[in-house]
Scaffold this active site. Structure first.
Site, PDB file in Angstrom:
ATOM      1  N   ASP A  78      -1.410  -6.875  -3.609  1.00  0.00           N
ATOM      2  CA  ASP A  78      -0.642  -6.450  -4.468  1.00  0.00           C
ATOM      3  C   ASP A  78       0.093  -7.244  -5.619  1.00  0.00           C
ATOM      4  O   ASP A  78       0.133  -6.856  -6.647  1.00  0.00           O
ATOM      5  CB  ASP A  78       0.739  -6.131  -3.622  1.00  0.00           C
ATOM      6  N   CYS A 119      -2.234  -7.917   4.971  1.00  0.00           N
ATOM      7  CA  CYS A 119      -1.503  -7.630   3.648  1.00  0.00           C
ATOM      8  C   CYS A 119      -0.891  -6.218   3.608  1.00  0.00           C
ATOM      9  O   CYS A 119      -1.098  -5.470   4.453  1.00  0.00           O
ATOM     10  CB  CYS A 119      -2.150  -8.459   2.527  1.00  0.00           C
ATOM     11  N   ASP A 120      -0.254  -5.948   2.592  1.00  0.00           N
ATOM     12  CA  ASP A 120       0.738  -5.190   2.251  1.00  0.00           C
ATOM     13  C   ASP A 120       0.583  -3.822   2.867  1.00  0.00           C
ATOM     14  O   ASP A 120       1.071  -3.111   3.704  1.00  0.00           O
ATOM     15  CB  ASP A 120       0.968  -5.010   0.695  1.00  0.00           C
ATOM     16  N   LYS A 121      -0.523  -3.047   2.290  1.00  0.00           N
ATOM     17  CA  LYS A 121      -0.870  -1.665   2.729  1.00  0.00           C
ATOM     18  C   LYS A 121      -1.799  -1.629   3.587  1.00  0.00           C
ATOM     19  O   LYS A 121      -2.123  -0.251   4.390  1.00  0.00           O
ATOM     20  CB  LYS A 121      -1.098  -0.800   1.442  1.00  0.00           C
ATOM     21  N   CYS A 192       1.431 -13.974   1.979  1.00  0.00           N
ATOM     22  CA  CYS A 192       2.540 -14.689   1.363  1.00  0.00           C
ATOM     23  C   CYS A 192       3.772 -15.048   2.178  1.00  0.00           C
ATOM     24  O   CYS A 192       4.100 -14.205   2.667  1.00  0.00           O
ATOM     25  CB  CYS A 192       2.837 -13.891   0.065  1.00  0.00           C
ATOM     26  N   GLU A 442       4.911  -1.149  -7.692  1.00  0.00           N
ATOM     27  CA  GLU A 442       6.193  -2.226  -7.453  1.00  0.00           C
ATOM     28  C   GLU A 442       6.636  -2.791  -8.797  1.00  0.00           C
ATOM     29  O   GLU A 442       5.779  -2.982  -9.552  1.00  0.00           O
ATOM     30  CB  GLU A 442       5.691  -3.412  -6.565  1.00  0.00           C
ATOM     31  N   SER A 468       8.524  -5.174  -4.593  1.00  0.00           N
ATOM     32  CA  SER A 468       7.801  -6.026  -3.874  1.00  0.00           C
ATOM     33  C   SER A 468       8.814  -6.657  -2.867  1.00  0.00           C
ATOM     34  O   SER A 468      10.075  -6.698  -3.225  1.00  0.00           O
ATOM     35  CB  SER A 468       7.036  -7.237  -4.755  1.00  0.00           C
TER      36      SER A 468
END
Length: 557
Positions: A78, A119-121, A192, A442, A468
């Site tokens: 992202d 990570c994100d998704k 992150c 985002e 985000s």
């Protein structure tokens, strides 16, 4: 065993022959077949190390007397996808990941699965697949990265880099200082380092019961994560023997507990979107009203970057997710402690020996940041189906001002950088929802620009898109219905007065119902931004943010 479908009986000789070509021996056909669902991708720092990580998982599965088969999903970073068309692919990638895992696992009749997201998704996509497939599954993520330090010793992370751009643009820091932040913001592999979306979801995976204690906070470079891998393989074997599946674990009560943790730790607003999608996959009737009810009874105990200078390594040092859960369990009616988890034990047993080791990082019930949760659901004539604010990331509890309207993120960022937004304004970024974006991108670049220019407490931002986990300030997202569906956000005009009341959970525009009805009759839906390819199909099938932005199956009746 489920895998007997492809390995038992004389008629499966062709199947066994193909499997022997992969290196299997006759004795392997009496063992459980385990899918190792990895997400190794070199361009994503949170996944760069997962190739070696996957090898360790396979070794642990073999040591537990099972047969591993590894495959990889796609993924989108992202941060790298931010600020251009790549961000439109981020949320849709969640659906591709879920579909691809379902495809591989069901086509090959695996008995169990270990998922390696980070990570994100990728994490929610794999979780959706696990609930859809419903075979015994354990998650073990790649772990968070450590925070960085500049040459001056300042603690920084990815959020610092994004905000540094705004600070440089407004003359607050030099190009050399920005370069210093850039060079040290992301010092290693791992997700992150703040309480951004990736870490929020990996923590929620832990309390939901799909991952083991420590999954959310143990750093990627910490040797304890290898021990977590060994435990995951051993626990998966127990789950297979006891036939405990994801839908036995992820119940309405488990989702309540996930949001209880979310409220206590001040997680990313994206957790709302993803967890509602999980509820859909689990066949549960779970809505934003229930999330709001959890928010009202759970105190906010942790402020982690971007809400403070604490990071995931500090949460881990202070006792981890189990310590947060143990603390909020002291309040009656907050957690459902006797439900089963991936450990084969109850949540109560999982957190029995946890304790807070640093009360500056994890506050006690007696000294919360606030008596209610770090996320709030807002409603009103501007968000009839709901909106989300990370209340723990701003000290401002009420904001009212004239709106400055932009019809895309790019338009908004350019306007902010050109000084079109001033103190007291409410920035509105619309037509960026699931359908309108498409992909519900985002808004980290606009929020970071506002914060970097020193306007974080003086300018609000509303959008039907997402934020985000690194965003902070007065940022209200997920506004439903979205602009592309004719929601009130589409009817706003320059200068309309908007009121955000966090305590009262209200999001209102000071315009009469009669005037809004008049505007609605005159409104025309803009032409779709994308009509072909995956995004074109996605825009046609995606549902609203308040139902998780999942894809709807066409009615063939």
């Amino acid at each position: 065993m489920r895998s007997d479908m492809i390995k038992k009986g004389f008629d499966k000789a062709p199947h066994r022959s193909l499997l022997k070509a992969t290196g299997l021996k006759d004795e392997d056909f009496d063992k459980p077949f385990i899918a190792i669902c990895n997400s190794f991708i070199e361009i994503i720092p949170g996944h760069k190390h997962l190739n070696e990580f996957g090898k360790l998982v396979k070794e642990a599965v073999r040591a537990a007397g099972m047969v591993p088969f590894e495959f990889n999903t796609i993924g989108v970073d992202d941060g790298i996808a931010m600020g251009h068309i790549g961000m439109r692919y981020s949320l849709p990638s969640r659906e591709i990941i879920a579909d691809s895992v379902e495809t591989v696992v069901n086509a090959h009749w695996f008995d169990g699965m270990i998922c390696i997201p980070n990570c994100d998704k990728i994490t929610p996509g794999m979780m959706m697949a696990a609930l859809r497939i419903n075979i015994p599954t354990v998650f073990v993520s790649g772990g968070p990265m450590a925070a960085g330090k500049t040459s001056k010793g300042e603690v920084v992370d990815l959020s610092s880099v994004f905000e540094g751009v705004g600070a440089y643009q407004s003359g607050k820091i030099s190009e050399e200082e920005l370069k210093d932040i850039e060079d040290h913001g992301c010092p290693s592999c791992g997700s992150c380092s703040g309480m951004f979306t990736a870490n929020s979801m990996n923590c929620l995976c832990e309390v939901l019961g799909l991952a083991l204690p420590g999954n959310g906070s143990i750093l990627a470079i910490d040797p304890r994560r290898e021990e977590l891998i060994k435990q995951a393989a051993e626990k998966l074997k127990i789950l297979i023997e006891r036939d405990i599946k994801p839908r036995d674990i992820v119940t309405e009560e488990a989702i309540d507990d996930a949001f209880a943790l979310d409220m206590a730790m001040g997680g990313s607003t994206n957790t709302v979107l993803h967890t509602l999608a999980l509820a859909q996959e689990a066949g549960l009737d779970y809505d934003m009203n229930r999330i709001d009810a959890v928010s009202r009874r759970v105190p906010h105990l942790c402020k982690v970057s971007p809400a403070s200078n604490w990071h995931m390594e500090d949460i881990d040092r202070a006792g981890g997710i189990s310590a947060i859960l143990k603390e909020i369990s002291r309040k009656e009616g907050v957690l459902h402690l006797d439900r089963i988890t991936a450990t084969g034990q109850t949540l109560r047993e999982n957190i029995a020996h946890a304790e807070i080791k640093d009360k500056e990082v994890i506050h006690s019930l007696e000294n919360p940041h606030s008596e209610e949760g770090g996320l709030r659901i807002l409603k009103g004539n501007l968000a009839k189906d709901g909106a989300v604010i990370k209340s723990g990331a701003t000290e401002v509890k009420r904001f009212e001002g004239p709106c400055v309207i932009f019809n895309s993120q790019d338009e908004a960022l350019a306007g902010i950088m050109l000084g079109k937004v001033k103190k007291g304004d409410v920035v509105v970024i619309r037509y960026e929802g699931p359908r309108g974006g498409p992909g519900m991108p985002e808004m980290l670049a606009p929020t970071s620009a506002i914060a970097g220019m020193g306007l974080g407490a003086d300018v609000a931002l509303l959008t039907d898109g997402r934020f985000s986990g690194a965003s902070r300030g007065i940022s209200v997202g997920h506004i439903s219905p979205e602009a592309a569906a004719g929601g009130t956000i589409a009817l706003l005009e320059q200068g309309d007065i908007v009121c955000i009341d966090v305590e009262e959970r209200l999001l209102e525009v000071r315009v009469s119902d009669e005037e809004l009805d008049k505007r609605k009759k005159e409104w025309k839906r803009p032409e779709a931004k994308v009509k072909t390819g995956w995004l074109g199909r996605y825009a046609q099938m995606v549902t609203s943010a308040n139902t998780g932005a999942v894809l709807k199956i066409p009615d063939f009746d």
